[in-house]
Design an enzyme around this catalytic site. Structure first.
Site, mmCIF file in Angstrom:
data_model
loop_
_atom_site.group_PDB
_atom_site.id
_atom_site.type_symbol
_atom_site.label_atom_id
_atom_site.label_comp_id
_atom_site.label_asym_id
_atom_site.label_seq_id
_atom_site.Cartn_x
_atom_site.Cartn_y
_atom_site.Cartn_z
ATOM 1 N NE ARG A 108 -1.708 -4.199 -36.449
ATOM 2 C CZ ARG A 108 -0.462 -4.499 -36.787
ATOM 3 N NH1 ARG A 108 0.093 -3.882 -37.813
ATOM 4 N NH2 ARG A 108 0.227 -5.409 -36.134
ATOM 5 C CG ASN A 163 10.043 -12.491 -31.319
ATOM 6 O OD1 ASN A 163 10.583 -13.234 -32.128
ATOM 7 N ND2 ASN A 163 9.944 -12.792 -30.036
ATOM 8 C CG PHE A 179 20.564 -6.466 -30.600
ATOM 9 C CD1 PHE A 179 21.736 -6.156 -31.249
ATOM 10 C CD2 PHE A 179 20.376 -7.760 -30.146
ATOM 11 C CE1 PHE A 179 22.723 -7.118 -31.457
ATOM 12 C CE2 PHE A 179 21.349 -8.730 -30.341
ATOM 13 C CZ PHE A 179 22.528 -8.418 -30.997
ATOM 14 C CD GLU A 210 3.157 -20.988 -34.197
ATOM 15 O OE1 GLU A 210 1.999 -21.335 -34.503
ATOM 16 O OE2 GLU A 210 3.695 -19.971 -34.651
ATOM 17 C CG ASN A 256 -0.371 -8.146 -38.347
ATOM 18 O OD1 ASN A 256 -0.695 -8.592 -37.253
ATOM 19 N ND2 ASN A 256 0.868 -8.215 -38.798
#
Length: 671
Positions: A296, A239, A352, A204, A294
């Site tokens: 959960r 992400n 990071f 996408e 999600n």
């Protein structure tokens, strides 16, 4: 997770939530505490928790409050140790189906909702039909790398390549050109297969520089559904979220309501019943687009609990037992502000945060501070292994205002003791104290924007440098004076202990500073570069924490190590600094010592993290170009491509696929 049979004598119930806490301190955020101690509703007698670590502890906490017995299971890896980390059993539709077939109550949505929302392709089509804003892109399954390139070209770069069954940042790659699309297709499909057993991908349009804002929803089996406000989750690396807060500084009431209503529309479209999260990307003009749902409990659910006063685990259990929701939409408040930072066993100086493994030799959570909650599943002595996500804990602070919550987070990070593994507290502290974060000017590109050349730790201002050096000098003198005593008595006759004077040389990086110190009682007066600082403390050298007052400013330092040669490692403002303290004579003699020649790393490739070798792309005698992939290391289900730093011929290969390697292990030698 290993397979386990459930005794028929158990109340046929199973909880497969994904996230949350153990020795978490739950604080009162309103007139009533979010976790009351009296519970009268009848739900279940016993719950089996099909998960591990932090979430298992979190669920147990609420079950105890509700008077429910709990049963825990563990994998073979967990048989003799507790590790941080999570699995995706909570979103496994086959698992939920099997439970339903066995007559076991699954605390979560039904299998239809799990399947529909767990598949990013199907969920996007359902969202469209439910009038939810979606990101432009290809709605089908991408089967080959060349097909991916064609779709990316048609969609327009940049694009996001995503695992259809993905989550947690795994199986996701951004591509800006054809070559990155081919590489992204390969890595995303491999990570997706490894993490989810499903290598299907979709593509996408990548929305550049967006915010990641999600809506917490709660629905029952009677058609009632609520949105419990938003969580701002824009600060991410690879992400995966690093810092979250509730509410968002960016949303106005109109946008918040629109996002909440669309989230509820989607939940109702799949007849959702339980707690769930609808994630959106939001651009600079407050246009928002559905990302995923999600099915959960989210890692970051505690900040929603803080500002609403609801126990989300309790609500999930009630819904699973058939109760209707207790609240209406107008009952859901935003009271105060909550911040969550994810404390990881990672090296923040490498991309990071690349995973670190080891044994927690010392571990102390900052639970002595007010309005601080720590959700963790470990303790001192625990092992952090390569088999699970490297999260140590979730650190949550609450305040009446955002500024108050941030100030408490700063104190909590300074008081958090983690020894034995590399951790990311330095990065977390730098994030929450950065002017852009404080102003609310953030996006998913926050970290690469602020640190384009990578994270380097806290950059000391002139006054901060003097504070650090003064603290190191005072600590050194205090240690020297203590070494002169045995059981409180002097080892030998010396000059009076009070008001003595020392001349020292302090090395910090490439700099050398002449320092003079006098000490009277608990106060050291330190003169550096003509500036005088007064350092006061109780000087408990057995404690991992070193609370000091420097010229009237309270500071919390940590001394990680000190040795007889004057080398001291201090954690100051979150970052570790190596200081060497020498007498004037020792400093003069030290100048004659030969310097250690650093290793030439241009001709060798070492593993930057512990993990498993997935692929080796070269053999001895091959010629490689600069930037060419040499091997791939997988750590915590994430694949990392390692490349050549120069054009050269391969001399030796010291690894092969399937081998486990440690951080710093030699992999490849180049001529």
């Amino acid at each position: 997770m290993a397979a386990y049979s459930v005794s028929p004598s158990l109340k046929r119930l199973l909880f497969a939530g994904k996230y949350a806490s153990p020795q978490s301190r739950c604080f009162a955020v309103h007139s009533k505490t979010p976790y009351s101690t009296v519970y009268s509703e009848k739900t279940f007698d016993k719950i089996l928790i099909a998960n591990r670590g932090e979430i298992a502890c979190r669920v147990i906490k609420t079950c105890k409050k509700m008077g429910i017995q709990t049963v825990a299971v563990h994998s073979d890896v967990d048989a003799n140790a507790v590790h941080p980390g999570y699995g995706f059993l909570s979103e496994n539709k086959e698992f939920a189906k099997r439970l339903a077939a066995e007559g076991v109550t699954f605390i979560g949505p039904d299998t239809h909702a799990i399947q529909a929302m767990g598949d990013k392709i199907e969920s996007k089509l359902i969202a469209k039909a439910a009038k939810v804003n979606v990101i432009p892109g290809f709605d089908g399954v991408v089967k080959t790398a060349e097909e991916a390139v064609k779709i990316a070209q048609d969609t327009g770069y940049p694009v996001m390549i995503k695992a259809s069954a993905g989550g947690g940042g795994k199986g996701m790659r951004i591509a800006w050109n054809d070559e990155e699309t081919r590489e992204g297709f390969r890595f995303s499909s491999q990570e997706a297969a490894s993490s989810f057993g499903d290598d299907r991908l979709l593509i996408e349009k990548y929305i550049d520089n967006p915010r990641h804002i999600e809506i917490q929803v709660l629905a029952d089996q009677h058609g009632n559904a609520l949105w419990l406000n938003e969580r701002e989750c824009s600060v991410q690396r690879r992400n995966q979220k690093v810092v979250e807060e509730a509410p968002s500084t960016f949303l106005d009431p109109v946008t918040r309501q629109a996002m909440g209503e669309q989230a509820v529309q989607l939940a109702k479209a799949v007849k959702y019943s339980s707690a769930g999260t609808v994630e959106f990307l939001v651009d600079s003009k407050k246009n928002f687009y559905f990302l995923e749902m999600n099915t959960r409990l989210q890692v970051e659910h505690p900040i929603t609990e803080c500002i609403t006063g609801l126990d989300l685990v309790e609500q999930m259990i009630r819904v699973a037992n058939g109760y209707q929701l207790q609240h209406k939409q107008e009952d859901i408040p935003i009271n105060g502000w909550a911040i969550e930072t994810r404390v990881y066993a990672e090296d923040p100086y490498k991309s990071f945060g690349l995973p670190s493994v080891g044994w927690l030799s010392q571990y102390q959570e900052p639970l002595n501070l007010a309005y601080v909650r720590v959700d963790s599943g470990i303790q001192e002595g625990s092992d952090i292994s390569i088999y699970y996500d490297p999260m140590i804990s979730k650190l949550i602070t609450y305040g009446a205002t955002r500024a108050e919550a941030l100030a408490r987070m700063e104190d909590a990070l300074d008081n958090y003791v983690v020894r034995g593994v590399t951790h990311n507290i330095s990065l977390l502290r730098e994030i929450i104290t950065h002017p852009r974060f404080i102003s609310g000017d953030i996006s998913t590109n926050f970290l690469p924007d602020i640190y384009p050349n990578g994270f380097k730790g806290h950059e000391l201002e002139v006054d901060e440098r003097r504070e650090l050096l003064a603290s190191a000098a005072a600590l050194y003198i205090t240690t020297q004076l203590r070494s002169q005593r045995v059981l409180g008595n002097l080892r030998a006759s010396t000059t009076p202990m009070e008001c003595r004077h020392w001349e020292l040389c302090l090395e910090l990086g490439e700099e050398c500073h002449a320092v003079e110190v006098t000490k009277s009682g608990n106060v050291c007066t330190v003169e550096i570069d003509g500036v005088r600082l007064e350092v006061k403390g109780q000087w408990n050298l057995a404690s991992p924490l070193l609370p000091l007052t420097i010229n009237g400013t309270n500071r919390m330092l940590q001394c990680l190590s000190r040795d007889a040669s004057g080398r001291i490692v201090l954690q100051y403002l979150g970052t570790l600094f190596k200081v060497r303290v020498l007498s004037k004579l020792a400093a003069k003699l030290n100048s004659y010592m030969p310097e250690k020649v650093p290793e030439d790393t241009s001709s060798i490739l070492r593993s930057p993290m512990p993990g498993t070798v997935v692929a080796v792309s070269v053999k001895p005698g091959d010629t490689v170009a600069e930037g060419q992939e040499i091997c791939v290391i997988e750590a915590m289900k994430m694949q990392n491509s390692l490349t050549a730093s120069k054009q050269a011929k391969v001399k030796n290969v010291h690894c092969k696929p399937g081998e486990t390697v440690g951080e710093g292990d030699l992999l490849i030698e180049l001529d």
